[in-house]
Design a protein around this motif. Structure first.
Motif, PDB file in Angstrom:
ATOM      1  N   LEU A 194      73.738 -82.873  15.793  1.00  0.00           N
ATOM      2  CA  LEU A 194      74.403 -81.589  16.000  1.00  0.00           C
ATOM      3  C   LEU A 194      74.946 -81.122  14.655  1.00  0.00           C
ATOM      4  O   LEU A 194      75.613 -81.885  13.947  1.00  0.00           O
ATOM      5  N   PRO A 195      74.651 -79.888  14.255  1.00  0.00           N
ATOM      6  CA  PRO A 195      75.115 -79.427  12.942  1.00  0.00           C
ATOM      7  C   PRO A 195      76.640 -79.487  12.814  1.00  0.00           C
ATOM      8  O   PRO A 195      77.367 -79.358  13.801  1.00  0.00           O
ATOM      9  N   ALA A 196      77.092 -79.711  11.587  1.00  0.00           N
ATOM     10  CA  ALA A 196      78.533 -79.718  11.345  1.00  0.00           C
ATOM     11  C   ALA A 196      79.150 -78.395  11.775  1.00  0.00           C
ATOM     12  O   ALA A 196      80.276 -78.350  12.266  1.00  0.00           O
ATOM     13  N   ASP A 197      78.403 -77.335  11.592  1.00  0.00           N
ATOM     14  CA  ASP A 197      78.812 -76.025  12.093  1.00  0.00           C
ATOM     15  C   ASP A 197      77.827 -75.621  13.191  1.00  0.00           C
ATOM     16  O   ASP A 197      76.744 -75.092  12.907  1.00  0.00           O
ATOM     17  N   PRO A 198      78.170 -75.885  14.459  1.00  0.00           N
ATOM     18  CA  PRO A 198      77.229 -75.579  15.542  1.00  0.00           C
ATOM     19  C   PRO A 198      77.256 -74.130  15.987  1.00  0.00           C
ATOM     20  O   PRO A 198      76.634 -73.782  16.997  1.00  0.00           O
ATOM     21  N   THR A 199      77.961 -73.259  15.248  1.00  0.00           N
ATOM     22  CA  THR A 199      78.112 -71.865  15.669  1.00  0.00           C
ATOM     23  C   THR A 199      76.779 -71.180  15.990  1.00  0.00           C
ATOM     24  O   THR A 199      76.700 -70.419  16.968  1.00  0.00           O
ATOM     25  N   PRO A 200      75.721 -71.416  15.205  1.00  0.00           N
ATOM     26  CA  PRO A 200      74.454 -70.750  15.561  1.00  0.00           C
ATOM     27  C   PRO A 200      73.964 -71.107  16.959  1.00  0.00           C
ATOM     28  O   PRO A 200      73.285 -70.292  17.599  1.00  0.00           O
ATOM     29  N   LEU A 201      74.311 -72.285  17.461  1.00  0.00           N
ATOM     30  CA  LEU A 201      73.897 -72.672  18.799  1.00  0.00           C
ATOM     31  C   LEU A 201      74.794 -72.087  19.885  1.00  0.00           C
ATOM     32  O   LEU A 201      74.537 -72.266  21.066  1.00  0.00           O
ATOM     33  N   HIS A 202      75.849 -71.395  19.487  1.00  0.00           N
ATOM     34  CA  HIS A 202      76.730 -70.749  20.458  1.00  0.00           C
ATOM     35  C   HIS A 202      76.092 -69.467  21.009  1.00  0.00           C
ATOM     36  O   HIS A 202      76.532 -68.946  22.024  1.00  0.00           O
ATOM     37  N   THR A 203      75.079 -68.963  20.323  1.00  0.00           N
ATOM     38  CA  THR A 203      74.407 -67.735  20.734  1.00  0.00           C
ATOM     39  C   THR A 203      73.130 -68.091  21.498  1.00  0.00           C
ATOM     40  O   THR A 203      72.352 -68.940  21.065  1.00  0.00           O
ATOM     41  N   ASP A 204      72.937 -67.430  22.601  1.00  0.00           N
ATOM     42  CA  ASP A 204      71.761 -67.675  23.434  1.00  0.00           C
ATOM     43  C   ASP A 204      70.535 -67.024  22.795  1.00  0.00           C
ATOM     44  O   ASP A 204      70.515 -65.808  22.599  1.00  0.00           O
ATOM     45  N   PRO A 205      69.494 -67.806  22.467  1.00  0.00           N
ATOM     46  CA  PRO A 205      68.296 -67.205  21.860  1.00  0.00           C
ATOM     47  C   PRO A 205      67.339 -66.597  22.867  1.00  0.00           C
ATOM     48  O   PRO A 205      66.265 -66.118  22.473  1.00  0.00           O
ATOM     49  N   TYR A 206      67.687 -66.611  24.144  1.00  0.00           N
ATOM     50  CA  TYR A 206      66.791 -66.024  25.139  1.00  0.00           C
ATOM     51  C   TYR A 206      66.599 -64.540  24.828  1.00  0.00           C
ATOM     52  O   TYR A 206      67.574 -63.782  24.720  1.00  0.00           O
ATOM     53  N   PRO A 207      65.366 -64.081  24.677  1.00  0.00           N
ATOM     54  CA  PRO A 207      65.123 -62.681  24.297  1.00  0.00           C
ATOM     55  C   PRO A 207      65.239 -61.749  25.498  1.00  0.00           C
ATOM     56  O   PRO A 207      64.303 -61.601  26.284  1.00  0.00           O
ATOM     57  N   VAL A 208      66.370 -61.132  25.631  1.00  0.00           N
ATOM     58  CA  VAL A 208      66.587 -60.203  26.740  1.00  0.00           C
ATOM     59  C   VAL A 208      65.618 -59.033  26.590  1.00  0.00           C
ATOM     60  O   VAL A 208      65.545 -58.409  25.523  1.00  0.00           O
ATOM     61  N   PRO A 209      64.854 -58.730  27.611  1.00  0.00           N
ATOM     62  CA  PRO A 209      63.874 -57.636  27.498  1.00  0.00           C
ATOM     63  C   PRO A 209      64.571 -56.293  27.352  1.00  0.00           C
ATOM     64  O   PRO A 209      65.706 -56.113  27.806  1.00  0.00           O
ATOM     65  N   PRO A 210      63.928 -55.330  26.724  1.00  0.00           N
ATOM     66  CA  PRO A 210      64.544 -54.001  26.561  1.00  0.00           C
ATOM     67  C   PRO A 210      64.789 -53.352  27.917  1.00  0.00           C
ATOM     68  O   PRO A 210      64.002 -53.510  28.859  1.00  0.00           O
ATOM     69  N   ARG A 211      65.903 -52.626  27.987  1.00  0.00           N
ATOM     70  CA  ARG A 211      66.241 -51.955  29.247  1.00  0.00           C
ATOM     71  C   ARG A 211      65.839 -50.491  29.194  1.00  0.00           C
ATOM     72  O   ARG A 211      65.822 -49.874  28.138  1.00  0.00           O
ATOM     73  N   ARG A 212      65.529 -49.981  30.360  1.00  0.00           N
ATOM     74  CA  ARG A 212      65.052 -48.606  30.432  1.00  0.00           C
ATOM     75  C   ARG A 212      65.941 -47.791  31.362  1.00  0.00           C
ATOM     76  O   ARG A 212      66.689 -48.347  32.173  1.00  0.00           O
ATOM     77  N   GLY A 213      65.853 -46.503  31.228  1.00  0.00           N
ATOM     78  CA  GLY A 213      66.585 -45.604  32.105  1.00  0.00           C
ATOM     79  C   GLY A 213      68.095 -45.775  31.986  1.00  0.00           C
ATOM     80  O   GLY A 213      68.641 -46.047  30.921  1.00  0.00           O
ATOM     81  N   LEU A 214      68.779 -45.634  33.124  1.00  0.00           N
ATOM     82  CA  LEU A 214      70.240 -45.721  33.118  1.00  0.00           C
ATOM     83  C   LEU A 214      70.740 -47.112  32.759  1.00  0.00           C
ATOM     84  O   LEU A 214      71.892 -47.267  32.346  1.00  0.00           O
ATOM     85  N   ALA A 215      69.885 -48.129  32.895  1.00  0.00           N
ATOM     86  CA  ALA A 215      70.312 -49.485  32.553  1.00  0.00           C
ATOM     87  C   ALA A 215      70.721 -49.583  31.088  1.00  0.00           C
ATOM     88  O   ALA A 215      71.532 -50.428  30.717  1.00  0.00           O
ATOM     89  N   ARG A 216      70.200 -48.701  30.232  1.00  0.00           N
ATOM     90  CA  ARG A 216      70.554 -48.752  28.811  1.00  0.00           C
ATOM     91  C   ARG A 216      72.016 -48.420  28.586  1.00  0.00           C
ATOM     92  O   ARG A 216      72.592 -48.775  27.550  1.00  0.00           O
ATOM     93  N   LEU A 217      72.648 -47.731  29.516  1.00  0.00           N
ATOM     94  CA  LEU A 217      74.033 -47.296  29.336  1.00  0.00           C
ATOM     95  C   LEU A 217      75.030 -48.390  29.719  1.00  0.00           C
ATOM     96  O   LEU A 217      76.209 -48.276  29.409  1.00  0.00           O
ATOM     97  N   ARG A 218      74.556 -49.450  30.381  1.00  0.00           N
ATOM     98  CA  ARG A 218      75.464 -50.525  30.784  1.00  0.00           C
ATOM     99  C   ARG A 218      75.585 -51.551  29.668  1.00  0.00           C
ATOM    100  O   ARG A 218      74.606 -51.857  28.971  1.00  0.00           O
ATOM    101  N   PRO A 219      76.774 -52.116  29.451  1.00  0.00           N
ATOM    102  CA  PRO A 219      76.914 -53.147  28.420  1.00  0.00           C
ATOM    103  C   PRO A 219      76.059 -54.362  28.760  1.00  0.00           C
ATOM    104  O   PRO A 219      75.914 -54.742  29.918  1.00  0.00           O
ATOM    105  N   THR A 220      75.466 -54.976  27.726  1.00  0.00           N
ATOM    106  CA  THR A 220      74.554 -56.089  27.940  1.00  0.00           C
ATOM    107  C   THR A 220      75.288 -57.345  28.383  1.00  0.00           C
ATOM    108  O   THR A 220      74.931 -58.003  29.343  1.00  0.00           O
ATOM    109  N   GLY A 221      76.360 -57.720  27.661  1.00  0.00           N
ATOM    110  CA  GLY A 221      77.064 -58.953  27.989  1.00  0.00           C
ATOM    111  C   GLY A 221      76.171 -60.158  27.757  1.00  0.00           C
ATOM    112  O   GLY A 221      75.201 -60.112  26.997  1.00  0.00           O
ATOM    113  N   ARG A 222      76.483 -61.269  28.408  1.00  0.00           N
ATOM    114  CA  ARG A 222      75.680 -62.478  28.292  1.00  0.00           C
ATOM    115  C   ARG A 222      74.855 -62.650  29.557  1.00  0.00           C
ATOM    116  O   ARG A 222      75.371 -62.611  30.665  1.00  0.00           O
ATOM    117  N   TRP A 223      73.574 -62.861  29.391  1.00  0.00           N
ATOM    118  CA  TRP A 223      72.694 -63.041  30.531  1.00  0.00           C
ATOM    119  C   TRP A 223      72.820 -64.447  31.093  1.00  0.00           C
ATOM    120  O   TRP A 223      72.879 -65.430  30.353  1.00  0.00           O
TER     121      TRP A 223
END
Length: 499
Positions: free
Chosen positions: A147-176
């Motif tokens: 585990l890296p001495a600084d594990p901060t990069p692993l705190h972010t989810d690398p799952y590629p959230v697909p682009p949103r369309r229509g009204l969904a673009r107006l909602r905050p993404t948050g964490r999936w």
């Protein structure tokens, strides 16, 4: 040559011992119980034999590497290894019956289209492709390196959230979360959702809060396959133990570690029930809570416990029913069948929401191996497993609680057409309380793999705690499960290096 003492003869301890002894070190393993293998246990009675821990092997490359690095032999020379095909059969509340081929992405897509309608396989495989992105982004830092001495990069989810369309673009993404993936990428299809959720529940993860990076779990299983060790997974523990003996590892059974001894800020050995053992390096293969409470004498407050131990009382456990069955295994029976929950929402509440009642018909995995070495002639075996609340969240010792729940699991499986109840000669019920009693875990929880995302909440304790003291096993990086504890041993052996 360093003197190395390993606390615990579970699979991580055996793997580390064999690797380090091969590198020329003098290795001693101290084990509190009278045998090796840890969670990879065995129950025998009347000629029947059962694995009491995991029953199937994923990522066999971990143990292939161990066999080659410690003895220059293929794993198949040490144990009988066979792919499980079909990988699993899934029975759903609406009557859908789905058989998934082993390690065949295209075959899985075709099976899903046949069971759930055209386009289902495409939806699922698009999600699996995103799980592959998680695998490629985190394979080295999360599975192959400390585990890296600084594990901060692993705190972010690398799952590629697909682009949103229509009204969904107006909602905050948050964490999936996995639930978001099921709703937005799988279209909320009940069968596909249940299939994804089963991968999470198996490891004690709540789909409602687990990061989308957990899609790496079905990706790994469907890409690298599921394997059976002939004679049960206990045969794998036997093989690694024999390799340790060949490499002159010393084992001290019935020898409980009481304290890690330190001097000048460095580990110098351990004190045991049989006296002190001096060492240049100490390796702990214990539950993170046990280690901190009992070995270092800390009070166990959130500030002095490792991150992996902070919420251990909320991690579910496994409920297991061992069945000795009369009669031959029916022709066409698959090795692994999953009977899905009748009410998924009630199941998740019963597991993860404190005070909610247990679901009467939860997801249950049924293993029925085609292995004559596990039973007398004319009979066969089955193992039922369900994810349940931990011992802190549910009183498994309450009179009748375990037997009632076992009855419900058996009735649920039989309602799906498995016909087990009429064949039962006898059964043995094992709860998370049994796991805690036998293996020293404070909570009898499911060993969970580390995941990226959620600000590091799903990472485990670092490999090296302080000079000369290393951590391996399910409570350390990269987490629980047979493959990952083998990886933790490999990572630690590489850090220590040759004599």
């Amino acid at each position: 040559m360093a003197r190395i003492v390993i606390i615990g003869a579970g699979m991580s301890g055996l793997a580390a011992a064999s690797r380090l002894a091969t590198l020329g070190h003098r290795v001693t393993v101290c084990e509190a119980s009278g045998t090796y293998g840890g969670m990879v246990g065995r129950y025998e009675r009347d000629g029947f034999a059962f694995d009491t821990g995991p029953g199937l092997l994923t990522l066999p490359a971990v143990y292939r590497d161990l066999a080659l690095k410690t003895g220059r032999e293929p794993l198949e020379d040490l144990v009988g290894l066979a792919p499980v095909d079909p990988e699993s059969r899934h029975l759903f509340p609406d009557g859908s019956d789905l058989a998934l081929p082993n390690a065949s992405r295209g075959g899985v897509g075709q099976a899903l289209d046949a069971a759930f309608g055209a386009g289902s396989g495409e939806r699922w495989n698009a999600m699996i492709n995103r799980g592959r992105t998680v695998w490629e982004a985190t394979r080295r830092p999360l599975l192959e390196e400390p585990l890296p001495a600084d594990p901060t990069p692993l705190h972010t989810d690398p799952y590629p959230v697909p682009p949103r369309r229509g009204l969904a673009r107006l909602r905050p993404t948050g964490r999936w979360t996995l639930s978001d993936v099921a709703a937005r990428e799988l279209g909320g299809h009940p069968g596909l959702t249940a299939l994804l959720a089963e991968h999470a529940l198996r490891f004690g993860f709540d789909p409602r809060s687990t990061p989308a990076s957990a899609t790496v779990l079905p990706y790994m299983e469907q890409s690298f396959g599921v394997w059976y060790v002939k004679g049960g997974l206990r045969a794998l523990a036997d093989a690694v133990y024999r390799r340790c003996e060949q490499r002159k590892v010393e084992f001290r059974f019935d020898t409980r570690c009481e304290e890690v001894l330190t001097a000048d800020g460095r580990a110098r050995g351990i004190d045991t029930t049989a006296g002190p053992v001096e060492a240049d390096v100490v390796i702990s293969a214990l539950d993170a809570n046990v280690r901190h409470h009992e070995l270092t004498g800390t009070a166990g407050t959130p500030d002095d416990r490792p991150a992996s131990a902070h919420h251990a009382d909320d991690i579910p456990g496994r409920f297991v029913v061992l069945l000795a069955l009369r009669g031959e295994r029916p022709a066409g029976t698959v090795h692994r069948t999953v009977v899905h929950a009748a009410d998924p929402a009630a199941e998740r509440a019963g597991i993860f929401d404190r005070g909610a009642p247990l679901a009467e018909r939860p997801t249950v995995q049924v293993l029925r191996p085609d292995d004559p070495s596990l039973h007398p002639a004319g009979h066969h075996t089955a193992v039922l497993t369900a994810t349940v609340p931990s011992t802190r969240a549910y009183d498994w010792a309450a009179p009748g609680a375990a037997d009632r729940f076992a009855d419900q699991l058996l009735a649920h499986a039989d309602a799906a057409g498995l016909g087990l109840g009429e064949r039962v000669l006898w059964r043995v019920v094992r709860t998370p309380a049994d796991t805690r009693r036998e293996h020293g875990s404070l909570f009898g929880s499911v060993p969970r793999p580390a995941l990226p995302g959620a600000r590091g909440a799903y990472l485990q304790a670092a490999t090296e705690e302080y000079p000369g003291h290393y951590l391996i096993g399910g409570a350390a990086h990269p987490g629980g499960g047979l493959a990952r504890v083998g990886m933790s041993a490999c990572i630690t052996a590489n850090l220590i290096g040759p004599a």
